[in-house]
Design an enzyme around this catalytic site. Structure first.
Site, PDB file in Angstrom:
ATOM      1  N   SER A   1     -19.988  95.499  -9.181  1.00  0.00           N
ATOM      2  CA  SER A   1     -20.901  94.609 -10.033  1.00  0.00           C
ATOM      3  C   SER A   1     -21.492  95.398 -11.040  1.00  0.00           C
ATOM      4  O   SER A   1     -21.576  96.488 -11.197  1.00  0.00           O
ATOM      5  CB  SER A   1     -22.018  93.877  -9.330  1.00  0.00           C
ATOM      6  OG  SER A   1     -21.468  92.945  -8.288  1.00  0.00           O
TER       7      SER A   1
HETATM    8  N1  SAH Z   1     -21.862  94.528  -3.982  1.00  0.00           N
HETATM    9  C1  SAH Z   1     -20.604  94.769  -4.459  1.00  0.00           C
HETATM   10  C2  SAH Z   1     -19.876  94.060  -5.295  1.00  0.00           C
HETATM   11  C3  SAH Z   1     -18.620  93.726  -4.898  1.00  0.00           C
HETATM   12  S1  SAH Z   1     -17.652  92.353  -5.526  1.00  0.00           S
HETATM   13  C4  SAH Z   1     -20.940  96.208  -5.447  1.00  0.00           C
HETATM   14  O1  SAH Z   1     -22.141  96.547  -5.557  1.00  0.00           O
HETATM   15  O2  SAH Z   1     -19.827  96.941  -5.481  1.00  0.00           O
HETATM   16  C5  SAH Z   1     -17.875  91.045  -3.998  1.00  0.00           C
HETATM   17  C6  SAH Z   1     -17.159  91.483  -2.672  1.00  0.00           C
HETATM   18  O3  SAH Z   1     -17.729  90.348  -1.796  1.00  0.00           O
HETATM   19  C7  SAH Z   1     -15.847  92.029  -2.645  1.00  0.00           C
HETATM   20  O4  SAH Z   1     -15.678  93.167  -2.221  1.00  0.00           O
HETATM   21  C8  SAH Z   1     -15.230  90.998  -1.754  1.00  0.00           C
HETATM   22  O5  SAH Z   1     -14.309  91.243  -0.852  1.00  0.00           O
HETATM   23  C9  SAH Z   1     -16.477  90.409  -0.885  1.00  0.00           C
HETATM   24  N2  SAH Z   1     -16.549  89.134  -0.260  1.00  0.00           N
HETATM   25  C10 SAH Z   1     -16.040  88.167  -0.547  1.00  0.00           C
HETATM   26  N3  SAH Z   1     -16.164  87.174   0.167  1.00  0.00           N
HETATM   27  C11 SAH Z   1     -16.898  87.670   1.309  1.00  0.00           C
HETATM   28  C12 SAH Z   1     -17.163  87.165   2.638  1.00  0.00           C
HETATM   29  N4  SAH Z   1     -17.135  85.907   2.940  1.00  0.00           N
HETATM   30  N5  SAH Z   1     -17.820  88.095   3.277  1.00  0.00           N
HETATM   31  C13 SAH Z   1     -18.128  89.187   3.063  1.00  0.00           C
HETATM   32  N6  SAH Z   1     -17.527  89.876   1.881  1.00  0.00           N
HETATM   33  C14 SAH Z   1     -17.289  89.103   1.014  1.00  0.00           C
END
Ligand code: SAH
Length: 213
Positions: A64
């Protein structure tokens, strides 16, 4: 890769950018100044890591944008010792910020490759969340519920009922809801279990998908 004075300087500049964009929580800004974001990214991004931008990580996902991380964290009003559930570990950056603020972090990710990589990268920078797991965020993490705070870092089509249930009375949840564009929702459960909801601008996240991959 190491963490040098140059990286520290870039982080301080990033903090100034976030202040200009409206982030006011001093503790959140301090955490941004501390966490070596470049060590959670592919080395190709070493000198881009402190731009206020989202970047690609493995499996088509993104880390993010720092502004988004700061904004969501600020809305959560983290106090040291808060038990926080994060849905979507991704790179581990948001988890690292929460941990640096003194939260007990429980984080889950639905893509195994990312879960393993984040675990390894966070260990490298000396950050150990209370719990990191490979799981589906739509179900939350009932084993350790309830949580003082819940943060969803992927675009949710709706607010999953399991997450509302796993929030403590007096707890706060921040979740981006919507399809192409998401509205940042702050959901508060009062001491009687009543739910109220407010909206805090629009953002773009990768989708929250059903089930583990
Ligand atoms: N908090 C992260 C943001 C990553 S983007 C950071 O600081 O880098 C969002 C993430 O959510 C992705 O890695 C994706 O695989 C995950 N995601 C999407 N749907 C999800 C679900 N149902 N349960 C767990 N993770 C999920």
């Amino acid at each position: 890769m190491r963490d040098t004075l140059k990286h520290q300087g870039l982080r301080n500049q990033l903090v100034q950018t976030l202040i200009k964009k409206g982030i006011t929580d001093k503790n959140v800004l301090k955490a941004i100044a501390k966490v070596p974001r470049h060590l959670l990214l592919d080395s190709a991004f070493e000198y881009h890591a402190y731009q206020d931008k989202a970047f690609p990580i493995e499996a088509g996902q993104t880390i993010s944008q720092p502004y988004t991380v700061a904004f969501q964290t600020q809305l959560l009003q983290i106090h040291p010792g808060d038990k926080v559930l994060e849905i979507g570990t991704g790179s581990g950056y948001q988890a690292a910020i929460l941990h640096t603020l003194g939260a007990q972090v429980y984080t889950i990710e639905r893509i195994k490759e990312l879960y393993l990589k984040a675990k390894q990268n966070l260990e490298k920078i000396g950050i150990r969340p209370r719990y990191m797991g490979y799981g589906d965020g739509y179900k939350g993490l009932p084993l350790y519920a309830p949580y003082d705070k819940i943060i969803v870092t992927a675009a949710a089509p709706y607010v999953p009922e399991a997450l509302i249930e796993q929030l403590k009375p007096g707890g706060r949840m921040v979740i981006p809801v919507g399809e192409d564009l998401q509205v940042m929702k702050l959901i508060i459960k009062d001491e009687n279990g009543q739910i109220s909801e407010s909206s805090h601008g629009t953002f773009v996240f990768v989708p929250m998908l059903q089930n583990k991959e």
